[in-house]
Design an enzyme around this catalytic site. Structure first.
Site, PDB file in Angstrom:
ATOM      1  NE  ARG A 156      -2.903  -0.036   7.917  1.00  0.00           N
ATOM      2  CZ  ARG A 156      -2.527  -0.901   6.799  1.00  0.00           C
ATOM      3  NH1 ARG A 156      -1.273  -0.958   6.612  1.00  0.00           N
ATOM      4  NH2 ARG A 156      -3.327  -1.692   6.117  1.00  0.00           N
ATOM      5  CB  ALA A 163       5.895   5.510   8.177  1.00  0.00           C
ATOM      6  NE  ARG A 192       1.601  -7.463  10.333  1.00  0.00           N
ATOM      7  CZ  ARG A 192       1.691  -7.129   8.933  1.00  0.00           C
ATOM      8  NH1 ARG A 192       2.509  -7.837   8.280  1.00  0.00           N
ATOM      9  NH2 ARG A 192       1.218  -5.931   8.659  1.00  0.00           N
ATOM     10  CG  ASP A 207      -2.918  -0.595  -2.939  1.00  0.00           C
ATOM     11  OD1 ASP A 207      -3.888  -1.768  -3.255  1.00  0.00           O
ATOM     12  OD2 ASP A 207      -3.043  -0.426  -1.569  1.00  0.00           O
ATOM     13  CG  HIS A 208      -1.065  -4.120  -3.010  1.00  0.00           C
ATOM     14  ND1 HIS A 208      -1.467  -5.052  -2.667  1.00  0.00           N
ATOM     15  CD2 HIS A 208      -1.067  -3.082  -2.219  1.00  0.00           C
ATOM     16  CE1 HIS A 208      -2.227  -4.558  -1.443  1.00  0.00           C
ATOM     17  NE2 HIS A 208      -1.871  -3.434  -1.298  1.00  0.00           N
ATOM     18  NE  ARG A 252      -0.112  -2.982   9.496  1.00  0.00           N
ATOM     19  CZ  ARG A 252      -1.672  -3.002   9.864  1.00  0.00           C
ATOM     20  NH1 ARG A 252      -1.854  -2.702  10.981  1.00  0.00           N
ATOM     21  NH2 ARG A 252      -2.462  -3.333   8.874  1.00  0.00           N
ATOM     22  CB  SER A 301      -0.999   0.020   1.294  1.00  0.00           C
ATOM     23  OG  SER A 301      -1.924  -0.896   1.003  1.00  0.00           O
ATOM     24  NE  ARG A 323      -2.035  -7.372   7.690  1.00  0.00           N
ATOM     25  CZ  ARG A 323      -3.113  -7.274   7.567  1.00  0.00           C
ATOM     26  NH1 ARG A 323      -3.937  -8.505   8.333  1.00  0.00           N
ATOM     27  NH2 ARG A 323      -3.930  -6.385   7.326  1.00  0.00           N
ATOM     28  CG  ASP A 324       3.481  -8.257   5.002  1.00  0.00           C
ATOM     29  OD1 ASP A 324       2.384  -8.079   4.437  1.00  0.00           O
ATOM     30  OD2 ASP A 324       4.086  -7.432   5.564  1.00  0.00           O
ATOM     31  CG  ASP A 347      -4.574  -5.077   1.266  1.00  0.00           C
ATOM     32  OD1 ASP A 347      -3.667  -5.728   0.934  1.00  0.00           O
ATOM     33  OD2 ASP A 347      -4.566  -4.557   2.613  1.00  0.00           O
TER      34      ASP A 347
HETATM   35  O1  3PG Z   1       0.297  -3.394   7.032  1.00  0.00           O
HETATM   36  C1  3PG Z   1      -0.150  -4.416   6.431  1.00  0.00           C
HETATM   37  O2  3PG Z   1      -1.407  -4.605   6.578  1.00  0.00           O
HETATM   38  C2  3PG Z   1       0.557  -5.350   5.679  1.00  0.00           C
HETATM   39  O3  3PG Z   1       1.990  -5.777   5.717  1.00  0.00           O
HETATM   40  C3  3PG Z   1       0.735  -4.783   4.147  1.00  0.00           C
HETATM   41  O4  3PG Z   1      -0.788  -4.385   3.733  1.00  0.00           O
HETATM   42  P1  3PG Z   1      -0.727  -2.998   2.948  1.00  0.00           P
HETATM   43  O5  3PG Z   1       0.484  -2.533   2.109  1.00  0.00           O
HETATM   44  O6  3PG Z   1      -1.769  -3.119   1.965  1.00  0.00           O
HETATM   45  O7  3PG Z   1      -1.048  -1.914   4.136  1.00  0.00           O
HETATM   46 MN    MN Z   2      -2.782  -1.753  -0.136  1.00  0.00          MN
HETATM   47 MN    MN Z   3      -2.052  -5.315   2.375  1.00  0.00          MN
END
Ligand code: 3PG
Ligand code: MN
Ligand code: MN
Length: 561
Positions: free
Chosen positions: A214, A289, A207, A473-474, A291, A82, A171-172, A432
């Site tokens: 965030r 940044a 996490r 965005d992805h 999180r 993102s 998650r990632d 997402d």
């Molecule tokens: O922070 C997250 O939720 C993931 O690590 C990445 O997701 P995002 O890039 O879509 O926020």
């Molecule tokens: Mn995203």
């Molecule tokens: Mn994501």
């Protein structure tokens, strides 16, 4: 790069596309294009609107690169995310991102020469150095090889006692992989101990449960981290991190890496091995940044009322990066972030374009702060309004995969109809946020709702004679299974279960334009086959009737007679 005074911001009128058409700009978070099998939640979902756009107007639908160097990441293997995605969308140019900048600083050793590291060294010789961050190879918030290099470098630089506070991912990276990362980390710490450095893991947690909230969605998450990392207090104590992960999962087999509760590592007497105390040094080693901002505030702000910190240690604290350049948070950092200035939002304000931006809490910062080059606040109080719809709190989003998509769409429609705004920009998070849970059925529901939300916004665009631009965005929801990299076949684990993919992907994302306000003959150029997200800003600036800044990546649009 523009220079000079106010005139540097003036954008010439586009020679064909008129001004005055209302623009609906829709960002679908985590919505890529992939093999349309049963693991593609978007393909399985009922998405008549997105299907229609793809199949009926091929000259106004195309794919864009949303990963790797196209969005400023080090390699083609780096999936999009993102932050880099929204940075590219809003800034119209490609900037080397945090991941790449940290790699370079570690490679050259310049990370140890800067003011940030020198500041940390003031804690020597007696202070413990704490390293806090996400244990992962995702390359989204952090990367393990960077932590590895940093640990070694910090020992070389004279820190004699090091404590690591780990946040597990899942998650990632693959769910369950935190055991592997912790095993590797324990090995690396053992190597340091052989060199006479007292190096240990001090605390941990998942996490999503600990520290990495965030956009101020839930300060309780940060408090749980603070209690474990600073106060040495947590509901669970273990002798080692591996024991913690194994035992907690044995006791609750449904628990996943993202949601481990906080735990503290204790010695034989039951005393925490590494609470953060006066005189210590701390690095938060995430480069991304969003999180880390909340934790950074807890560590740095003197006036702080989000939770009772009980004890505020006097420490030397540095972030891997500066997380918010506007408010200079944290004051000390190891690597300077990319400077993403002269973004589309700033140009549009200078040209009198009025913008309304909206999303729900979990993505609100993406379409505002990140869109504007990681800059807090509006460029203009009068020409811009940013509205945040509160996200559901304390649940995993597969429980309510509809999220706030319809509420966001309704707000966007209301804003468009009000006549007060030239441009309405939204982010729809479902693909997402639900995709990250790894729950395929819920993600399908989430994507179906996204399409309904799009329908509402396109109807409103139709009514006002406007233009729409939809992109993402992805990738994420379009692929919910780990695949063989050569054949694309879904992969199974040893027990014969499909390996669920919670992470983003390297897939391209769609972009579609249309609406009654779009000039006949306006379509996508065919001479930019490798275009990516950074080409979108020039595109929507054109749709608003202006030529884009000269240093922006080229617009995707041409007008044929
Ligand atoms: O922070 C997250 O939720 C993931 O690590 C990445 O997701 P995002 O890039 O879509 O926020
Ligand atoms: Mn995203
Ligand atoms: Mn994501």
């Amino acid at each position: 790069m523009p220079s000079g005074g106010e005139e540097k911001w003036v954008l010439p009128a586009h020679d064909k596309l008129p001004k005055g058409k209302k623009l609906m700009l829709i960002i679908l978070d985590g919505w890529g294009e992939q093999i349309a099998d049963q693991f593609n939640a978007i393909a399985v979902a009922t998405t008549p609107i997105m299907d229609h756009l793809k199949t009926t107007a091929p000259e106004r639908w195309r794919l864009l690169k949303a990963h790797g160097p196209a969005v400023g990441l080090p390699t083609e293997d780096d999936m999009g995310n993102s932050e880099v995605g929204h940075n590219a969308l809003g800034a119209g140019r490609i900037f080397k991102q945090g991941a790449a900048l940290v790699d370079m600083a570690l490679e050259t050793g310049s990370i140890y020469e800067g003011e940030g590291f020198k500041y940390l060294k003031e804690a020597q010789p007696n202070g413990t150095l704490h390293l806090l961050g996400l244990l992962s190879d995702g390359g989204v918030h952090s990367r393990y090889n960077q932590l590895q290099a940093l640990l070694k470098g910090c020992a070389d630089q004279g820190f004699k006692k090091i404590r690591v506070h780990v946040l597990t991912d899942g998650r990632d990276v693959r769910e369950g992989s935190s055991l592997d990362y912790v095993t590797t980390l324990e090995h690396d710490l053992e190597e340091l101990r052989k060199r006479g450095v007292d190096a240990r893991i001090a605390s941990g947690g998942g996490r999503m449960a600990v520290t990495m909230d965030r956009y101020e969605n839930d300060w309780g998450v940060v408090k749980r981290g603070w209690d474990a990392q600073v106060l040495g207090e947590a509901p669970h104590q273990f002798k080692s991190c591996l024991e913690a992960l194994k035992t907690l999962k044995e006791n609750d087999p449904k628990l996943n890496d993202q949601y481990y509760p906080p735990f503290v590592i204790v010695d034989d007497e039951g005393k925490p091995v590494g609470p953060i105390v006066d005189g210590d040094a701390l690095i938060t080693f995430n480069f991304r940044a969003d999180r880390m901002v909340m934790a950074a505030k807890a560590f740095e702000f003197e006036d702080f009322d989000k939770f009772d910190r009980v004890r505020v240690p006097k420490i030397k604290y540095a972030g891997m990066l500066e997380y918010d350049a506007e408010i200079k948070l944290p004051k000390h950092y190891l690597v300077a972030p990319p400077h993403i200035g002269e973004t589309s939002g700033e140009y549009l304000v200078h040209n009198g374009v009025r913008t309304f931006a909206c999303s729900e809490t979990v993505k609100f910062g993406h379409v505002t702060f990140v869109w504007n080059g990681n800059r807090s606040g509006q460029f203009s109080e009068t020409l811009e309004e940013y509205v945040e719809i509160p996200s559901d709190q304390g649940i995993s989003f597969n429980v309510k995969p509809e999220m706030k998509a319809i509420a966001i769409a309704e707000k966007a429609c209301e804003a468009l109809h009000s006549g007060k705004w030239d441009q309405v920009r939204v982010n729809l998070p479902n693909g997402d946020m639900v995709g990250h849970t790894g729950d395929l059925d819920a993600t399908i529901v989430g994507c179906t709702v996204v399409d309904k939300a799009i329908q509402l916004m396109l109807e409103a665009t139709e009514k006002v004679g406007g233009i729409f631009l939809i992109t993402a965005d992805h990738g994420n929801a379009e692929d919910m299974v780990k695949r063989n990299s050569k054949t694309g076949e879904p992969m199974k684990d040893k027990k014969g279960n499909y390996q669920i993919l919670t992470a983003h992907t390297c897939a391209p994302v769609p972009i579609a334009i249309g609406g009654p306000g779009l000039l006949k003959g306006a379509q996508f150029r065919t001479d930019l086959p490798t275009a990516g997200l950074a080409n979108v800003a020039a595109t929507f600036i054109n749709l608003l009737g202006f030529e884009a800044p000269k240093d922006y990546e080229p617009s995707l649009i041409e007008v044929v007679e």
